[in-house]
Design a protein around this motif. Structure first.
Motif, PDB file in Angstrom:
ATOM      1  N   GLY A   1       0.797  -1.223   0.000  1.00  0.00           N
ATOM      2  CA  GLY A   1       0.000   0.000   0.000  1.00  0.00           C
ATOM      3  C   GLY A   1       0.825   1.265   0.000  1.00  0.00           C
ATOM      4  O   GLY A   1       0.336   2.338   0.379  1.00  0.00           O
ATOM      5  N   GLN A   2       2.085   1.179  -0.465  1.00  0.00           N
ATOM      6  CA  GLN A   2       2.951   2.361  -0.468  1.00  0.00           C
ATOM      7  C   GLN A   2       2.754   3.236  -1.705  1.00  0.00           C
ATOM      8  O   GLN A   2       3.244   4.364  -1.751  1.00  0.00           O
ATOM      9  N   VAL A   3       2.059   2.700  -2.700  1.00  0.00           N
ATOM     10  CA  VAL A   3       1.659   3.490  -3.859  1.00  0.00           C
ATOM     11  C   VAL A   3       0.168   3.268  -4.069  1.00  0.00           C
ATOM     12  O   VAL A   3      -0.387   2.242  -3.671  1.00  0.00           O
ATOM     13  N   ALA A   4      -0.468   4.243  -4.701  1.00  0.00           N
ATOM     14  CA  ALA A   4      -1.898   4.145  -4.985  1.00  0.00           C
ATOM     15  C   ALA A   4      -2.109   4.043  -6.484  1.00  0.00           C
ATOM     16  O   ALA A   4      -1.544   4.836  -7.249  1.00  0.00           O
ATOM     17  N   VAL A   5      -2.902   3.063  -6.904  1.00  0.00           N
ATOM     18  CA  VAL A   5      -3.258   2.892  -8.317  1.00  0.00           C
ATOM     19  C   VAL A   5      -4.770   2.953  -8.410  1.00  0.00           C
ATOM     20  O   VAL A   5      -5.472   2.111  -7.853  1.00  0.00           O
ATOM     21  N   ASP A   6      -5.289   3.954  -9.108  1.00  0.00           N
ATOM     22  CA  ASP A   6      -6.727   4.138  -9.258  1.00  0.00           C
ATOM     23  C   ASP A   6      -7.135   3.921 -10.713  1.00  0.00           C
ATOM     24  O   ASP A   6      -6.476   4.401 -11.633  1.00  0.00           O
ATOM     25  N   GLY A   7      -8.241   3.212 -10.911  1.00  0.00           N
ATOM     26  CA  GLY A   7      -8.753   2.967 -12.248  1.00  0.00           C
ATOM     27  C   GLY A   7      -9.172   1.520 -12.394  1.00  0.00           C
ATOM     28  O   GLY A   7      -8.760   0.656 -11.614  1.00  0.00           O
ATOM     29  N   SER A   8      -9.995   1.260 -13.419  1.00  0.00           N
ATOM     30  CA  SER A   8     -10.493  -0.095 -13.645  1.00  0.00           C
ATOM     31  C   SER A   8     -10.061  -0.652 -14.990  1.00  0.00           C
ATOM     32  O   SER A   8     -10.523  -1.713 -15.399  1.00  0.00           O
ATOM     33  N   SER A   9      -9.176   0.048 -15.679  1.00  0.00           N
ATOM     34  CA  SER A   9      -8.720  -0.393 -16.988  1.00  0.00           C
ATOM     35  C   SER A   9      -7.750  -1.562 -16.849  1.00  0.00           C
ATOM     36  O   SER A   9      -7.295  -1.903 -15.749  1.00  0.00           O
ATOM     37  N   ALA A  10      -7.399  -2.149 -17.996  1.00  0.00           N
ATOM     38  CA  ALA A  10      -6.456  -3.269 -17.990  1.00  0.00           C
ATOM     39  C   ALA A  10      -5.095  -2.834 -17.466  1.00  0.00           C
ATOM     40  O   ALA A  10      -4.451  -3.563 -16.700  1.00  0.00           O
ATOM     41  N   VAL A  11      -4.651  -1.632 -17.853  1.00  0.00           N
ATOM     42  CA  VAL A  11      -3.338  -1.187 -17.393  1.00  0.00           C
ATOM     43  C   VAL A  11      -3.362  -0.889 -15.896  1.00  0.00           C
ATOM     44  O   VAL A  11      -2.395  -1.160 -15.177  1.00  0.00           O
ATOM     45  N   ALA A  12      -4.476  -0.362 -15.386  1.00  0.00           N
ATOM     46  CA  ALA A  12      -4.590  -0.111 -13.944  1.00  0.00           C
ATOM     47  C   ALA A  12      -4.558  -1.425 -13.175  1.00  0.00           C
ATOM     48  O   ALA A  12      -3.889  -1.538 -12.136  1.00  0.00           O
ATOM     49  N   THR A  13      -5.263  -2.426 -13.700  1.00  0.00           N
ATOM     50  CA  THR A  13      -5.270  -3.736 -13.045  1.00  0.00           C
ATOM     51  C   THR A  13      -3.879  -4.337 -12.998  1.00  0.00           C
ATOM     52  O   THR A  13      -3.444  -4.857 -11.970  1.00  0.00           O
ATOM     53  N   GLN A  14      -3.164  -4.243 -14.122  1.00  0.00           N
ATOM     54  CA  GLN A  14      -1.822  -4.810 -14.162  1.00  0.00           C
ATOM     55  C   GLN A  14      -0.871  -4.062 -13.227  1.00  0.00           C
ATOM     56  O   GLN A  14      -0.057  -4.668 -12.524  1.00  0.00           O
ATOM     57  N   LEU A  15      -0.953  -2.734 -13.184  1.00  0.00           N
ATOM     58  CA  LEU A  15      -0.104  -1.962 -12.284  1.00  0.00           C
ATOM     59  C   LEU A  15      -0.420  -2.278 -10.824  1.00  0.00           C
ATOM     60  O   LEU A  15       0.468  -2.191  -9.964  1.00  0.00           O
ATOM     61  N   SER A  16      -1.656  -2.631 -10.537  1.00  0.00           N
ATOM     62  CA  SER A  16      -2.042  -2.984  -9.176  1.00  0.00           C
ATOM     63  C   SER A  16      -1.451  -4.318  -8.763  1.00  0.00           C
ATOM     64  O   SER A  16      -1.338  -4.614  -7.570  1.00  0.00           O
ATOM     65  N   VAL A  17      -1.075  -5.129  -9.737  1.00  0.00           N
ATOM     66  CA  VAL A  17      -0.410  -6.406  -9.465  1.00  0.00           C
ATOM     67  C   VAL A  17       1.097  -6.208  -9.430  1.00  0.00           C
ATOM     68  O   VAL A  17       1.792  -6.671  -8.538  1.00  0.00           O
ATOM     69  N   GLY A  18       1.568  -5.475 -10.446  1.00  0.00           N
ATOM     70  CA  GLY A  18       2.968  -5.100 -10.466  1.00  0.00           C
ATOM     71  C   GLY A  18       3.934  -6.139 -10.981  1.00  0.00           C
ATOM     72  O   GLY A  18       5.143  -5.963 -10.900  1.00  0.00           O
ATOM     73  N   ARG A  19       3.418  -7.233 -11.502  1.00  0.00           N
ATOM     74  CA  ARG A  19       4.277  -8.273 -12.052  1.00  0.00           C
ATOM     75  C   ARG A  19       3.828  -8.586 -13.478  1.00  0.00           C
ATOM     76  O   ARG A  19       2.645  -8.526 -13.783  1.00  0.00           O
ATOM     77  N   ALA A  20       4.780  -8.929 -14.313  1.00  0.00           N
ATOM     78  CA  ALA A  20       4.449  -9.256 -15.694  1.00  0.00           C
ATOM     79  C   ALA A  20       3.508 -10.454 -15.734  1.00  0.00           C
ATOM     80  O   ALA A  20       3.707 -11.428 -15.007  1.00  0.00           O
ATOM     81  N   PRO A  21       2.448 -10.405 -16.574  1.00  0.00           N
ATOM     82  CA  PRO A  21       1.489 -11.500 -16.649  1.00  0.00           C
ATOM     83  C   PRO A  21       2.110 -12.751 -17.268  1.00  0.00           C
ATOM     84  O   PRO A  21       3.087 -12.672 -17.961  1.00  0.00           O
TER      85      PRO A  21
END
Length: 211
Positions: free
Chosen positions: A191-211
């Motif tokens: 929780g040290q960074v905040a990622v807001d949004g529901s797009s595919a890129v937002a989802t991936q950034l919320s995971v932070g690892r390559a799929p």
């Protein structure tokens, strides 16, 4: 005083004839996000003299890297802005910023700091975290922000495109990320960074690892 030249019939040497002088690429860095007034440039290039700044701006204008124009949101002011040719240098500065990130492991007390200086080197960290998912991301660091388009192999500054995700990073966390002491996935998980949004890129950034 004429500028020095490598006098070599080589594209890299000719490029450095234009942008290899001290301060030149940092001026490009300052203009990467949009037009700036002379006073703003001088304030955000601590250590540069007014004479050197004026000379560099004049040289870059003559070389077609930037232009002076009137910018009038409310009252006419004169600003400097990158030309289309000049904007081609922004990825060069981004690559230098990414390459130099490990050199930020030590923060000297004499080092000047501006929050917008974090944006370009963080762009590459976010691009990798996006794991090949394309999209436009708005990045915030302590009140400074920019919009970046992520593609599988690059990140570009796109001031006028609507963001599909908003990422907020504090200066303290940015320091840790750039110095390599903190991984993006761990920063997200903690929780040290905040990622807001529901797009595919937002989802991936919320995971932070390559799929």
């Amino acid at each position: 005083m004429p500028r020095r030249s490598y006098a070599q019939y080589d594209a890299a040497a000719r490029s450095l004839d234009v942008v290899g002088e001290r301060w030149t690429l940092l001026i490009v860095r300052e203009l990467a996000f949009g037009p700036r007034r002379y006073t703003d440039l001088h304030a955000d290039l601590p250590g540069i003299s007014t004479d050197v700044l004026a000379a560099r701006l004049k040289e870059l204008e003559a070389d077609g890297v930037l232009e002076r124009r009137t910018f009038a949101p409310s009252a006419p002011v004169r600003v400097y802005d990158l030309t289309e040719r000049g904007r081609e240098l922004v990825p060069v500065v981004m690559a230098l910023a990414s390459w130099g990130s490990p050199l930020l492991a030590e923060h000297l007390s004499t080092d000047a700091v501006r929050h917008h200086w974090y944006l370009l080197p963080l762009a590459e960290i976010l691009r990798r975290a996006a794991g090949g998912v394309d999209g436009v991301v708005e990045l915030h660091v302590e009140g400074s922000n920019c919009r970046l388009r992520f593609e599988s192999w690059r990140a570009t500054v796109v001031p006028d495109e609507a963001p599909e995700a908003v990422v907020t990073v504090s200066q303290k966390v940015a320091d840790e990320l750039l110095a390599g002491r903190l991984a993006w996935a761990d920063a997200v998980a903690d929780g040290q960074v905040a990622v807001d949004g529901s797009s595919a890129v937002a989802t991936q950034l919320s995971v932070g690892r390559a799929p």
